[in-house]
Every structure is written in structure tokens, then in C-alpha cells.
Design an enzyme around this catalytic site. Sequence first.
Site, PDB file in Angstrom:
ATOM      1  N   ASP A  13       0.932  -1.376  -0.114  1.00  0.00           N
ATOM      2  CA  ASP A  13       0.069   0.176  -0.133  1.00  0.00           C
ATOM      3  C   ASP A  13       0.820   1.562  -0.129  1.00  0.00           C
ATOM      4  O   ASP A  13       0.605   2.498   0.576  1.00  0.00           O
ATOM      5  CB  ASP A  13      -0.908   0.299   1.152  1.00  0.00           C
ATOM      6  CG  ASP A  13      -1.994  -1.107   1.174  1.00  0.00           C
ATOM      7  OD1 ASP A  13      -2.399  -1.772  -0.072  1.00  0.00           O
ATOM      8  OD2 ASP A  13      -2.279  -1.764   2.413  1.00  0.00           O
ATOM      9  N   LYS A  16       1.640   2.046  -5.117  1.00  0.00           N
ATOM     10  CA  LYS A  16       2.401   1.446  -6.220  1.00  0.00           C
ATOM     11  C   LYS A  16       1.551   1.864  -7.541  1.00  0.00           C
ATOM     12  O   LYS A  16       1.537   2.257  -8.741  1.00  0.00           O
ATOM     13  CB  LYS A  16       2.460   0.050  -6.072  1.00  0.00           C
ATOM     14  CG  LYS A  16       3.413  -0.336  -5.154  1.00  0.00           C
ATOM     15  CD  LYS A  16       3.549  -1.864  -4.945  1.00  0.00           C
ATOM     16  CE  LYS A  16       2.289  -2.539  -4.466  1.00  0.00           C
ATOM     17  NZ  LYS A  16       2.076  -2.089  -2.916  1.00  0.00           N
ATOM     18  N   GLY A  40      -4.570  -4.226  -3.912  1.00  0.00           N
ATOM     19  CA  GLY A  40      -5.524  -3.588  -4.324  1.00  0.00           C
ATOM     20  C   GLY A  40      -4.650  -2.058  -4.455  1.00  0.00           C
ATOM     21  O   GLY A  40      -4.124  -1.557  -3.583  1.00  0.00           O
ATOM     22  N   HIS A  41      -4.806  -1.704  -5.744  1.00  0.00           N
ATOM     23  CA  HIS A  41      -3.977  -0.634  -6.426  1.00  0.00           C
ATOM     24  C   HIS A  41      -4.958   0.204  -6.887  1.00  0.00           C
ATOM     25  O   HIS A  41      -5.591   0.232  -7.803  1.00  0.00           O
ATOM     26  CB  HIS A  41      -3.031  -1.219  -7.526  1.00  0.00           C
ATOM     27  CG  HIS A  41      -1.895  -2.168  -7.055  1.00  0.00           C
ATOM     28  ND1 HIS A  41      -1.086  -2.686  -7.768  1.00  0.00           N
ATOM     29  CD2 HIS A  41      -1.706  -2.769  -5.802  1.00  0.00           C
ATOM     30  CE1 HIS A  41      -0.318  -3.492  -7.084  1.00  0.00           C
ATOM     31  NE2 HIS A  41      -0.610  -3.568  -6.003  1.00  0.00           N
ATOM     32  N   ARG A 141       2.714 -28.963  -6.371  1.00  0.00           N
ATOM     33  CA  ARG A 141       2.519 -29.596  -7.687  1.00  0.00           C
ATOM     34  C   ARG A 141       1.139 -30.246  -7.955  1.00  0.00           C
ATOM     35  O   ARG A 141       0.923 -31.206  -8.733  1.00  0.00           O
ATOM     36  CB  ARG A 141       3.825 -30.544  -8.408  1.00  0.00           C
ATOM     37  CG  ARG A 141       5.046 -29.781  -8.467  1.00  0.00           C
ATOM     38  CD  ARG A 141       6.149 -30.575  -8.223  1.00  0.00           C
ATOM     39  NE  ARG A 141       6.439 -30.879  -6.809  1.00  0.00           N
ATOM     40  CZ  ARG A 141       7.278 -31.822  -6.353  1.00  0.00           C
ATOM     41  NH1 ARG A 141       7.888 -32.256  -7.030  1.00  0.00           N
ATOM     42  NH2 ARG A 141       7.305 -32.143  -5.124  1.00  0.00           N
ATOM     43  N   GLN A 222       2.043  -5.964  -3.126  1.00  0.00           N
ATOM     44  CA  GLN A 222       2.260  -6.169  -1.892  1.00  0.00           C
ATOM     45  C   GLN A 222       3.630  -5.436  -1.741  1.00  0.00           C
ATOM     46  O   GLN A 222       3.833  -4.387  -2.405  1.00  0.00           O
ATOM     47  CB  GLN A 222       2.676  -7.565  -1.486  1.00  0.00           C
ATOM     48  CG  GLN A 222       1.382  -8.341  -0.951  1.00  0.00           C
ATOM     49  CD  GLN A 222       0.838  -8.801  -2.671  1.00  0.00           C
ATOM     50  OE1 GLN A 222       1.335  -9.399  -3.047  1.00  0.00           O
ATOM     51  NE2 GLN A 222      -0.430  -8.495  -2.725  1.00  0.00           N
ATOM     52  N   GLY A 300     -11.009  -3.020   3.185  1.00  0.00           N
ATOM     53  CA  GLY A 300     -11.532  -1.944   3.965  1.00  0.00           C
ATOM     54  C   GLY A 300     -10.999  -1.847   5.310  1.00  0.00           C
ATOM     55  O   GLY A 300     -11.444  -0.911   6.227  1.00  0.00           O
ATOM     56  N   ASP A 331       2.095  14.781   1.512  1.00  0.00           N
ATOM     57  CA  ASP A 331       1.407  15.523   2.006  1.00  0.00           C
ATOM     58  C   ASP A 331       0.632  15.390   3.328  1.00  0.00           C
ATOM     59  O   ASP A 331       0.156  16.090   3.832  1.00  0.00           O
ATOM     60  CB  ASP A 331       0.230  15.910   0.907  1.00  0.00           C
ATOM     61  CG  ASP A 331      -0.403  14.516   0.330  1.00  0.00           C
ATOM     62  OD1 ASP A 331       0.248  13.638   0.122  1.00  0.00           O
ATOM     63  OD2 ASP A 331      -1.607  14.235   0.439  1.00  0.00           O
TER      64      ASP A 331
HETATM   65  P1  GDP Z   1      -0.841   0.465  -3.780  1.00  0.00           P
HETATM   66  O1  GDP Z   1      -1.439  -0.961  -3.019  1.00  0.00           O
HETATM   67  O2  GDP Z   1       0.686   0.383  -3.256  1.00  0.00           O
HETATM   68  O3  GDP Z   1      -1.203   0.590  -4.768  1.00  0.00           O
HETATM   69  O4  GDP Z   1      -1.542   1.475  -2.607  1.00  0.00           O
HETATM   70  P2  GDP Z   1      -3.096   1.715  -2.341  1.00  0.00           P
HETATM   71  O5  GDP Z   1      -3.797   2.113  -3.497  1.00  0.00           O
HETATM   72  O6  GDP Z   1      -3.683   0.573  -1.457  1.00  0.00           O
HETATM   73  O7  GDP Z   1      -2.996   2.805  -1.171  1.00  0.00           O
HETATM   74  C1  GDP Z   1      -2.624   4.047  -1.432  1.00  0.00           C
HETATM   75  C2  GDP Z   1      -3.766   4.962  -1.241  1.00  0.00           C
HETATM   76  O8  GDP Z   1      -3.162   6.457  -0.941  1.00  0.00           O
HETATM   77  C3  GDP Z   1      -4.623   5.304  -2.320  1.00  0.00           C
HETATM   78  O9  GDP Z   1      -5.794   5.654  -1.618  1.00  0.00           O
HETATM   79  C4  GDP Z   1      -4.083   6.205  -3.215  1.00  0.00           C
HETATM   80  O10 GDP Z   1      -5.274   6.963  -3.996  1.00  0.00           O
HETATM   81  C5  GDP Z   1      -3.509   7.239  -2.181  1.00  0.00           C
HETATM   82  N1  GDP Z   1      -2.388   7.976  -2.487  1.00  0.00           N
HETATM   83  C6  GDP Z   1      -1.381   7.652  -3.477  1.00  0.00           C
HETATM   84  N2  GDP Z   1      -0.366   8.493  -3.477  1.00  0.00           N
HETATM   85  C7  GDP Z   1      -0.635   9.493  -2.661  1.00  0.00           C
HETATM   86  C8  GDP Z   1      -0.160  10.670  -2.328  1.00  0.00           C
HETATM   87  O11 GDP Z   1       0.922  11.115  -2.552  1.00  0.00           O
HETATM   88  N3  GDP Z   1      -1.026  11.523  -1.241  1.00  0.00           N
HETATM   89  C9  GDP Z   1      -2.266  11.061  -0.647  1.00  0.00           C
HETATM   90  N4  GDP Z   1      -2.666  11.887   0.147  1.00  0.00           N
HETATM   91  N5  GDP Z   1      -2.783   9.895  -0.900  1.00  0.00           N
HETATM   92  C10 GDP Z   1      -2.147   9.234  -2.239  1.00  0.00           C
HETATM   93  P1  IMO Z   2      -0.888  -3.985  -2.324  1.00  0.00           P
HETATM   94  O1  IMO Z   2      -0.561  -4.768  -3.694  1.00  0.00           O
HETATM   95  C1  IMO Z   2      -0.978  -4.475   2.204  1.00  0.00           C
HETATM   96  C2  IMO Z   2      -0.995  -8.663   3.731  1.00  0.00           C
HETATM   97  C3  IMO Z   2      -2.292  -8.915   4.444  1.00  0.00           C
HETATM   98  C4  IMO Z   2      -1.607 -10.041   5.513  1.00  0.00           C
HETATM   99  C5  IMO Z   2      -0.399 -10.700   4.796  1.00  0.00           C
HETATM  100  C6  IMO Z   2      -1.023 -12.074   3.979  1.00  0.00           C
HETATM  101  O2  IMO Z   2      -2.151  -3.378  -2.329  1.00  0.00           O
HETATM  102  O3  IMO Z   2       0.121  -3.283  -1.572  1.00  0.00           O
HETATM  103  P2  IMO Z   2      -2.451 -12.806   2.178  1.00  0.00           P
HETATM  104  O4  IMO Z   2      -3.956 -12.562   1.828  1.00  0.00           O
HETATM  105  O5  IMO Z   2      -1.579 -12.078   0.833  1.00  0.00           O
HETATM  106  O6  IMO Z   2      -2.210 -14.188   2.172  1.00  0.00           O
HETATM  107  O7  IMO Z   2      -2.125 -11.867   3.491  1.00  0.00           O
HETATM  108  O8  IMO Z   2      -0.204  -9.863   3.610  1.00  0.00           O
HETATM  109  N1  IMO Z   2      -1.203  -8.222   2.425  1.00  0.00           N
HETATM  110  C7  IMO Z   2      -1.227  -6.890   2.059  1.00  0.00           C
HETATM  111  N2  IMO Z   2      -0.994  -5.810   2.756  1.00  0.00           N
HETATM  112  N3  IMO Z   2      -1.163  -4.389   0.977  1.00  0.00           N
HETATM  113  C8  IMO Z   2      -1.318  -5.462   0.133  1.00  0.00           C
HETATM  114  O9  IMO Z   2      -1.243  -5.538  -1.300  1.00  0.00           O
HETATM  115  C9  IMO Z   2      -1.284  -6.863   0.625  1.00  0.00           C
HETATM  116  N4  IMO Z   2      -1.580  -8.009   0.164  1.00  0.00           N
HETATM  117  C10 IMO Z   2      -1.444  -8.818   1.015  1.00  0.00           C
HETATM  118  O10 IMO Z   2      -2.813  -8.067   5.105  1.00  0.00           O
HETATM  119  O11 IMO Z   2      -0.897  -9.345   6.545  1.00  0.00           O
HETATM  120 MG    MG Z   3      -3.069  -1.567  -1.890  1.00  0.00          MG
END
Ligand code: GDP
Ligand code: IMO
Ligand code: MG
Length: 422
Positions: A13, A16, A40-41, A141, A222, A300, A331
Site C-alpha cells: 500500500d 504503487k 488493491g492498487h 505440484r 504487496q 477496507g 502531503d
Molecule cells: P498500492 O497498493 O501500493 O497501490 O497502494 P493503495 O492504492 O492500496 O493505497 C494508497 C492510497 O493512497 C490510495 O488511496 C491512493 O489513492 C492514495 N495515494 C497515493 N499517493 C498519494 C499521495 O501522494 N498522497 C495522498 N494523500 N494519497 C495518495
Molecule cells: P498491495 O498490492 C498490504 C497482507 C495481508 C496479510 C498478509 C498475508 O495492495 O500493496 P494474504 O492475503 O496475501 O495471504 O495476506 O499480507 N497483504 C497486504 N498488505 N497491501 C497488500 O497488497 C497486501 N496483500 C496482502 O494483510 O497481513
Molecule cells: Mg494496496
Amino acid sequence: MSVSIIVGSQWGDEGKGKIVDILSEKFDIVVRYQGGANAGHTVQIGDRQYILHLIPSGILRDNVVCVIGNGVVIDPKALLDEIQLLENSGISIKGRLFISQNAHLIMPYHKLLDSINENTSTKIGTTGRGIGPCYIDKYARKGIRIVDLLDRAVLEEKIKTNIEEKNNILRKVYNHEELNVDDIINEYLEFDQKIDKYITDVPTYLNNAMNDGKSILLEGAQGTLLDIDHGTYPFVTSSNPTSGGACTGSGIPPTKISSVIGIVKAYTTRVGLGPFPTEMFGDEGNKLREVGAEFGATTGRPRRCGWFDAFLVNYSRMINGIERVAITKLDVLSYLDQIKVCVAYEINGRQLKSYPTDVNQMMQVKPVYETLPGWKSDISNAKYYDELPSAAKDYLSFISHQGGFEISLISVGPRRLQTIEL
Ligand code: GDP
Ligand code: IMO
Ligand code: MG
């Protein structure tokens, strides 16, 4: 020609999705190489927010081709829902999506076993998407792959054999009701009809594309500390989000990789259980979660929040070979009077020389902090580095020095335009 890898440098998170969307403007192809719908990107374009779980975040750029590599585990329902959602938003994926025939399929029993395990003492706070059990079958496998969908007899045989075994476990170990073989076979045959047109020999496709001079961005899911080999085991995911996983998960050889870009959040978050040395608790943690809107894009769940950990990011830099970094969510820190940065770990008063990934050791570490002044002003409209307050610049240069990396991009908000290129 350029082949770059994007890796999450912390516990996922990091933002990315946003950075892949920005960078994919300059790439021909974006490839996901591991993980599944546990990811969740988020990409925000204007007021519209897209959350991608399986399809690469490059899909929002019309001329980018997206590829799901062999290292990914695919949940048919999640994939079809995502395709539908994109099409409903007017985004055409026709001719722009390819799926590796060697990718493994998440089966209903994987999700069931994942959720059953989360009710035992070996709970790790997974996303419940069946990721661990699917990779278990892959390495045992016994897994069912996309290619198996192409031959009805093979598919039926494999599903039957697997379900016989899983039903045994469900009944004898967990006293759980059994699964129906026919329902599952029908569901997966129906899925095959819908995705048949995307199935591709991905390594050949990507290597031909590179020979034709196309550029490729490999999108990790991740983060490094969730890596099955290099993360805080057992509180990790079941794949290799680190840069090494990009080659095995796509079929692109290591000799073709030109750069590794780390995505680094300006503070630290983690979802699920496991050690987190710089975690903030109580009002302090709640405030950062609220300002940063730190709630899982997939489940969530509230994310645990903490100070920037330079010792951790330095480890991540080493493991991945990160050369350049995109700093995200700078920010979010604007409200703080003072900002702490962890520069080392101590156990019993002695500083550690290298990053511990043993959980028992991790639980004992005490972070060593340095405190920097905050900038206390809104930076979310800054377009150039020079527009940042000097305290924000000092913070950036401090964390980059401590983390051993160079910053090439700074994100100051979720939108495309809220990005400063250096
Ligand atoms: P990812 O899994 O690495 O793609 O990240 P997520 O999408 O799960 O979480 C990043 C969250 O931060 C999302 O809600 C983005 O819209 C938000 N986000 C990304 N870059 C920024 C930033 O520079 N500032 C703020 N305030 N939010 C950001
Ligand atoms: P993105 O790509 C943050 C965490 C889960 C748990 C552990 C194992 O959005 O950054 P799993 O379901 O993979 O077996 O869970 O990894 N986890 C993440 N945490 N961002 C993710 O993906 C994650 N994908 C899995 O919360 O701790
Ligand atoms: Mg994410």
C-alpha cells in the site's frame, strides 16, 4: 529499450498503483508478476477512483498493453468483476490484456481454507482471498493452471482429484461440509469461455516485444517486508514481491532488467498481524490513519500506521537493488509539528547491524529515532521541488540519506497531477 521493475518497499500500500499509472505513460507494456486479488492498487484520475486487484494499473492508459504473468494467482470471479468494472467505465481492454497460460487458478477451496485458517492459532490476518492455499498447491505440484482450462477432460480430472483431497481435509480435520465437484467444474468451464481470448504464451510474447524494442514496466504487488523469503515471516504473503520475483513471475530474464524503482511511503503502514517496530498507537496512530485515509483498498480494514523506518527501507533497497525511489503521501505529514524517523534498531541497548526478519527478534527491537521539524503547510498543490517548504526538503533529504536511496519522484496527493518529478 527499457525494462523497469516497480517494487513496494515496505509492507504494501505504498501507492504503487498511482506511480505505475504515472510511469506507464512512457511504457508500452505493464506486467503484474505475483500475488493475486489480495492486492488493491488505487489510481485516481480527476474525481474518478479505480481500484485494481489483478489487472495491471497501466490499463487506464489507452495505448498500454497489460499482461498478467505466470507468477500471479488468478481468482476467476475477481478477474471477471474487474474486467466488467473497467468496461462499465468505458475503458476498452480489447486487444490490451494478455494472461499467462502458466498462471495458477484460485479455486473455491483455496478461499475456504484461507478463511478457516484465519480462525485458528496460526492466523496471520490475511486478505481471505485464498492466496496462501493456492500457492501451497502450486508448490505441491497439484495446482490447476490457466492452461488446464483449455482441455475439458484434463480440467475435470484435475478438479475431481483436488476436491477429493480437499473434501477429505474439510471433513476430517475441520468438520466442515464438503464441496460439490460439478458446481465447480461448471463454474470454471464458464470462466474459460470468457477469458479464452486473453490466454497467451507470455514469456514468448514479452521476449519478442523486447526484441522489437518495446519497453516494459513490471508491477509488483504487496511489499518487500511481506515477501515469503525476505519479509517478516510468517507474517507475510505467499509470493515474492521483491524484484527477483519479477523475472520468475513473468519469463523476462534478469539480464534484460534495466532498473528497479522502489515505491516508498513517507511514513509506514501495515495491514494484518506481525511485528511493526515504529507503530503509533492511540490518538497518534488514529490521527495519521484518518489524515492518510489508511483503510485497505481490498478489504477496507484499518491500516496500522507508524513513523518512517529508514532502517527497514535501507534493507529493502539492498534486497531489491533499488536505484531510484518514488516517495508517496508526503502531503499527509503536513499536519505534524515534529516528525520522527527511525534510523536504527536496538536490542538490549545494542544496535543491530543488519535487518532482522526473525519474528521473535523483531518483537524485541526498539527503534532509535531522530526528530525533525514539521512544515505545517499544505503542499498538495506543489508542482516543483522548489515549491516545497524547506522543512519538507530537509525531511526528504534526511530519509533518502538514511535509507541510502535517491529520490526521482515525489507524490503529494492521490491524483496524477499531484506529482513532482525531479
Ligand atoms: P498500492 O497498493 O501500493 O497501490 O497502494 P493503495 O492504492 O492500496 O493505497 C494508497 C492510497 O493512497 C490510495 O488511496 C491512493 O489513492 C492514495 N495515494 C497515493 N499517493 C498519494 C499521495 O501522494 N498522497 C495522498 N494523500 N494519497 C495518495
Ligand atoms: P498491495 O498490492 C498490504 C497482507 C495481508 C496479510 C498478509 C498475508 O495492495 O500493496 P494474504 O492475503 O496475501 O495471504 O495476506 O499480507 N497483504 C497486504 N498488505 N497491501 C497488500 O497488497 C497486501 N496483500 C496482502 O494483510 O497481513
Ligand atoms: Mg494496496
